[in-house]
Design a protein around this motif. Sequence first.
Motif, mmCIF file in Angstrom:
data_model
loop_
_atom_site.group_PDB
_atom_site.id
_atom_site.type_symbol
_atom_site.label_atom_id
_atom_site.label_comp_id
_atom_site.label_asym_id
_atom_site.label_seq_id
_atom_site.Cartn_x
_atom_site.Cartn_y
_atom_site.Cartn_z
ATOM 1 N N GLY A 1 -5.284 -68.238 -86.116
ATOM 2 C CA GLY A 1 -4.532 -68.549 -84.905
ATOM 3 C C GLY A 1 -3.660 -69.794 -85.033
ATOM 4 N N ASN A 2 -3.719 -70.445 -86.174
ATOM 5 C CA ASN A 2 -2.936 -71.657 -86.391
ATOM 6 C C ASN A 2 -1.438 -71.437 -86.121
ATOM 7 O OD1 ASN A 2 -1.399 -73.677 -87.665
ATOM 8 N ND2 ASN A 2 -3.106 -74.244 -88.988
ATOM 9 N N GLY A 3 -0.884 -70.379 -86.762
ATOM 10 C CA GLY A 3 0.550 -70.103 -86.601
ATOM 11 C C GLY A 3 0.913 -69.786 -85.165
ATOM 12 N N LEU A 4 0.024 -69.062 -84.488
ATOM 13 C CA LEU A 4 0.262 -68.687 -83.096
ATOM 14 C C LEU A 4 0.345 -69.938 -82.214
ATOM 15 C CD1 LEU A 4 0.376 -66.110 -81.271
ATOM 16 C CD2 LEU A 4 -2.017 -66.598 -80.744
ATOM 17 N N VAL A 5 -0.563 -70.897 -82.466
ATOM 18 C CA VAL A 5 -0.567 -72.124 -81.666
ATOM 19 C C VAL A 5 0.741 -72.885 -81.862
ATOM 20 C CG1 VAL A 5 -1.685 -74.347 -81.307
ATOM 21 C CG2 VAL A 5 -3.074 -72.323 -81.690
ATOM 22 N N ARG A 6 1.191 -72.981 -83.123
ATOM 23 C CA ARG A 6 2.461 -73.680 -83.380
ATOM 24 C C ARG A 6 3.621 -73.044 -82.640
ATOM 25 N NH1 ARG A 6 3.163 -75.615 -89.509
ATOM 26 N NH2 ARG A 6 0.986 -75.517 -90.124
ATOM 27 N N ARG A 7 3.722 -71.715 -82.751
ATOM 28 C CA ARG A 7 4.820 -71.033 -82.058
ATOM 29 C C ARG A 7 4.713 -71.254 -80.559
ATOM 30 N NH1 ARG A 7 4.792 -67.234 -86.091
ATOM 31 N NH2 ARG A 7 3.019 -66.150 -85.199
ATOM 32 N N GLY A 8 3.474 -71.196 -80.068
ATOM 33 C CA GLY A 8 3.254 -71.415 -78.645
ATOM 34 C C GLY A 8 3.753 -72.778 -78.202
ATOM 35 N N VAL A 9 3.495 -73.800 -79.022
ATOM 36 C CA VAL A 9 3.922 -75.158 -78.686
ATOM 37 C C VAL A 9 5.446 -75.216 -78.564
ATOM 38 C CG1 VAL A 9 4.140 -77.495 -79.607
ATOM 39 C CG2 VAL A 9 1.916 -76.374 -79.580
ATOM 40 N N VAL A 10 6.140 -74.574 -79.509
ATOM 41 C CA VAL A 10 7.608 -74.597 -79.470
ATOM 42 C C VAL A 10 8.125 -73.900 -78.217
ATOM 43 C CG1 VAL A 10 9.710 -73.812 -80.612
ATOM 44 C CG2 VAL A 10 7.841 -74.755 -81.954
ATOM 45 N N VAL A 11 7.516 -72.770 -77.865
ATOM 46 C CA VAL A 11 7.982 -72.037 -76.689
ATOM 47 C C VAL A 11 7.705 -72.829 -75.413
ATOM 48 C CG1 VAL A 11 7.598 -69.972 -75.303
ATOM 49 C CG2 VAL A 11 7.834 -69.772 -77.775
ATOM 50 N N VAL A 12 6.483 -73.360 -75.305
ATOM 51 C CA VAL A 12 6.113 -74.112 -74.105
ATOM 52 C C VAL A 12 7.000 -75.348 -73.927
ATOM 53 C CG1 VAL A 12 4.292 -75.574 -73.142
ATOM 54 C CG2 VAL A 12 3.746 -73.306 -73.966
ATOM 55 N N TYR A 13 7.385 -75.938 -75.062
ATOM 56 C CA TYR A 13 8.220 -77.134 -75.050
ATOM 57 C C TYR A 13 9.556 -76.900 -74.344
ATOM 58 C CZ TYR A 13 11.625 -80.185 -77.440
ATOM 59 O OH TYR A 13 12.664 -80.999 -77.746
ATOM 60 N N MET A 14 10.064 -75.661 -74.419
ATOM 61 C CA MET A 14 11.360 -75.398 -73.792
ATOM 62 C C MET A 14 11.262 -75.012 -72.320
ATOM 63 S SD MET A 14 13.615 -73.621 -76.731
ATOM 64 C CE MET A 14 12.582 -73.232 -78.093
ATOM 65 N N LEU A 15 10.045 -74.782 -71.812
ATOM 66 C CA LEU A 15 9.911 -74.438 -70.399
ATOM 67 C C LEU A 15 10.148 -75.674 -69.539
ATOM 68 C CD1 LEU A 15 6.720 -72.207 -70.523
ATOM 69 C CD2 LEU A 15 9.109 -71.497 -70.526
ATOM 70 N N SER A 16 10.501 -75.443 -68.283
ATOM 71 C CA SER A 16 10.708 -76.620 -67.449
ATOM 72 C C SER A 16 9.814 -76.591 -66.214
ATOM 73 C CB SER A 16 12.173 -76.735 -67.048
ATOM 74 O OG SER A 16 12.566 -75.539 -66.477
ATOM 75 N N ALA A 17 9.743 -77.742 -65.563
ATOM 76 C CA ALA A 17 8.807 -77.949 -64.464
ATOM 77 C C ALA A 17 8.962 -76.913 -63.352
ATOM 78 C CB ALA A 17 8.997 -79.348 -63.898
ATOM 79 N N ILE A 18 10.211 -76.515 -63.089
ATOM 80 C CA ILE A 18 10.442 -75.636 -61.938
ATOM 81 C C ILE A 18 9.711 -74.304 -62.077
ATOM 82 C CG2 ILE A 18 12.601 -74.518 -62.733
ATOM 83 C CD1 ILE A 18 12.191 -75.978 -59.248
ATOM 84 N N THR A 19 9.419 -73.869 -63.319
ATOM 85 C CA THR A 19 8.743 -72.578 -63.494
ATOM 86 C C THR A 19 7.267 -72.629 -63.110
ATOM 87 O OG1 THR A 19 8.553 -73.141 -65.814
ATOM 88 C CG2 THR A 19 10.180 -71.498 -65.263
ATOM 89 N N VAL A 20 6.661 -73.819 -63.074
ATOM 90 C CA VAL A 20 5.232 -73.875 -62.748
ATOM 91 C C VAL A 20 4.917 -74.692 -61.503
ATOM 92 C CG1 VAL A 20 4.326 -73.423 -65.055
ATOM 93 C CG2 VAL A 20 4.913 -75.760 -64.405
ATOM 94 N N VAL A 21 5.949 -75.244 -60.850
ATOM 95 C CA VAL A 21 5.637 -76.191 -59.775
ATOM 96 C C VAL A 21 4.979 -75.507 -58.571
ATOM 97 C CG1 VAL A 21 7.949 -76.176 -58.731
ATOM 98 C CG2 VAL A 21 6.493 -78.177 -58.478
ATOM 99 N N VAL A 22 5.398 -74.279 -58.234
ATOM 100 C CA VAL A 22 4.803 -73.601 -57.070
ATOM 101 C C VAL A 22 3.327 -73.271 -57.325
ATOM 102 C CG1 VAL A 22 4.950 -71.663 -55.479
ATOM 103 C CG2 VAL A 22 7.040 -72.693 -56.344
ATOM 104 N N PRO A 23 3.003 -72.550 -58.415
ATOM 105 C CA PRO A 23 1.574 -72.251 -58.636
ATOM 106 C C PRO A 23 0.731 -73.519 -58.848
ATOM 107 C CG PRO A 23 2.884 -71.614 -60.539
ATOM 108 C CD PRO A 23 3.843 -71.901 -59.431
ATOM 109 N N LEU A 24 1.282 -74.538 -59.526
ATOM 110 C CA LEU A 24 0.507 -75.765 -59.720
ATOM 111 C C LEU A 24 0.182 -76.428 -58.392
ATOM 112 C CD1 LEU A 24 1.793 -77.716 -62.841
ATOM 113 C CD2 LEU A 24 -0.508 -76.892 -62.379
ATOM 114 N N PHE A 25 1.165 -76.427 -57.492
ATOM 115 C CA PHE A 25 0.924 -77.024 -56.177
ATOM 116 C C PHE A 25 -0.207 -76.284 -55.463
ATOM 117 C CE2 PHE A 25 1.707 -77.168 -51.590
ATOM 118 C CZ PHE A 25 1.623 -78.529 -51.382
ATOM 119 N N GLN A 26 -0.180 -74.948 -55.521
ATOM 120 C CA GLN A 26 -1.243 -74.150 -54.902
ATOM 121 C C GLN A 26 -2.607 -74.477 -55.504
ATOM 122 O OE1 GLN A 26 -1.425 -72.022 -52.363
ATOM 123 N NE2 GLN A 26 0.671 -72.640 -51.869
#
Lengths: 297, 298
Positions: B124-149
């Motif tokens: 799963g090492n490679g998967l975690v690395r790719r995941g980090v790169v993808v997550v890095y490009m996401l922005s706050a607005i995509t999670v702010v509503v569910p996080l607030f809930q």
Amino acid sequence: MTGLDQYFESPAEQREALLGIGLILPAVLLIGAVILYPIGYNVYLSFTTVPLNPDRAPTWVGLENYVGLLSSTRFWSAFSTTLVFTVGSTVLSTVAGLVVAILFNREFRGRRLARGLVLLPHVTPIIAVAFVWQFMLSPLWGAIPNMLAEWGLYSNSTGLLAQSSTALPMVIVFSAWRNFPFAFLLIVARLQAIPESMYEAARIDGAGPLAQFKDITLPELRGTITIVVLLRFIWEFNAFAQVWLLTRQVLTLPIFAYQTAFANFEQGTGAAISLLLFLVQAMFVVGFVTLFGEDKI
Amino acid sequence: MILRIYAQVRSSLGVLKTGYDTDSRLGHLGFYLSLALTLLIALLPFYVMLITSLTPDAAIYSDDPSLLPGEVTLSQYSVLFTSETFAFTSYFFNSAIVALVTASFSLVVGVIGAYSFTRLEFPGNGLVRRGVVVVYMLSAITVVVPLFQLLARFGLVDTRLSLFITYTVSTLPLTLYMLWNYFESLPVEIEEAALLDGYSRVETIFRVVVPLSLPVLVAAFLFAFKIAWNEYIFASVFLKSQAKLTLPIGIEQMNSNFNNVWGQIMAASFLTTLPIIVMFLYLEQYMVKGLTAGAVEG
């Protein structure tokens, strides 16, 4: 742990693997709990109406939020505003970054200091620079509208940020000002790696500056410029604070989502907008990763 | 005549295009003029910020706004710290606490995580690395509503803990990414020697790898600090009480609650900028490396 045994030849390897998992676990758990799980939860919320009281469960409404959004003109106008803003600020900041990078691609006294100063718009907190821009552009107290008026270029007393027709171009200019150092830095780093001998050869062949730019500089920069454009596009599409803090007259999708969820408290609809935003963004991220591979960013 | 001007313009444009030093004087002049224009555009807002923060109210709100400094005063700053109306000191303190805790925590989790996926092999090492790169490009607005809930359900709205958690996680992909790039450039032999000397893996990380990585650790810390110092969306949604507001939200409220306090707003903006600029100029070399390596956003 018998399931894991088959992967490893020796107990030492297995110990390494367990340690590896143990060390990455805090990061994975945190990212899972604060980013991945909420993204999944957001999908559920987008099909519900969320009550104001957090103790009461959301009610399932199916596609209602989406139907409402896709049939509202406000959504589509926010969508097109987002596109105009994203394309405009991406192009403008990349072109400005390219021009400044070319300007800096030579030795001169104080180059390091000048480079540091050029980066300031990008590293300074948005709140600070957004308010200076608001102040500079204010029709009553700002020096810039005043100067423009003196030169006869501008005579509107309502202010450039107060009406949406002029606010959108101003937001694009502001965003380009803030982000051109980003493009500049990536491009200038690549420029310095182009071997001088290529230009010498071209000059011997009689190529002028324009030809050298077109035939050497641009092709060598293609990869870097693509990366800059894709990254900026992804980030501008979701840009919130740099629009919101400058003017309330420009409605992009992130602002629409924020207002819907936290000013009107229609959190289900807000979730639906952020999910649509996420899907567009995911398309770009996937395209980005397949184009460049995960280790070339 | 026209031909000569054309040739001169061409040669100065040539400097712009190729960056090469042509011998012509006009080329030089063109270069320095372009440089001056670039710096003017980049720095004008900072100049206006500083000058306005030093100008008395009467001059700020005059009929004829000017870019030149007239009378100088420190009253805008003293009002920020003494007046009952602005809680600037507590905004500043809140931001400092949140940014310091975020950056420290993100660094610790980042160091062990980045070490794990650069040096240790696990499924799963490679998967975690790719995941980090993808997550890095996401922005706050995509999670702010569910996080607030979620935060509302756990009773964490209006707590600093909500900011510590969300900021640590939003800076983590970048921290991991910067450290991973750096760890990969370190020679494995040094670590192997330490392991042969009887150090455990974990001891090797903290006694060998960490001391060797100080520059990038500083850079990663600063970027995490900067992102937390700058964050707006999460803070504006999660925080409710005045006493907990961070600088971006605090200054925003100063602006919306009072009319025409531009002098104070500019002073507050300048003080918000100052720590970042000081760090940046002092550690410019690391920051530039970090910016180029991580293509940082925030």
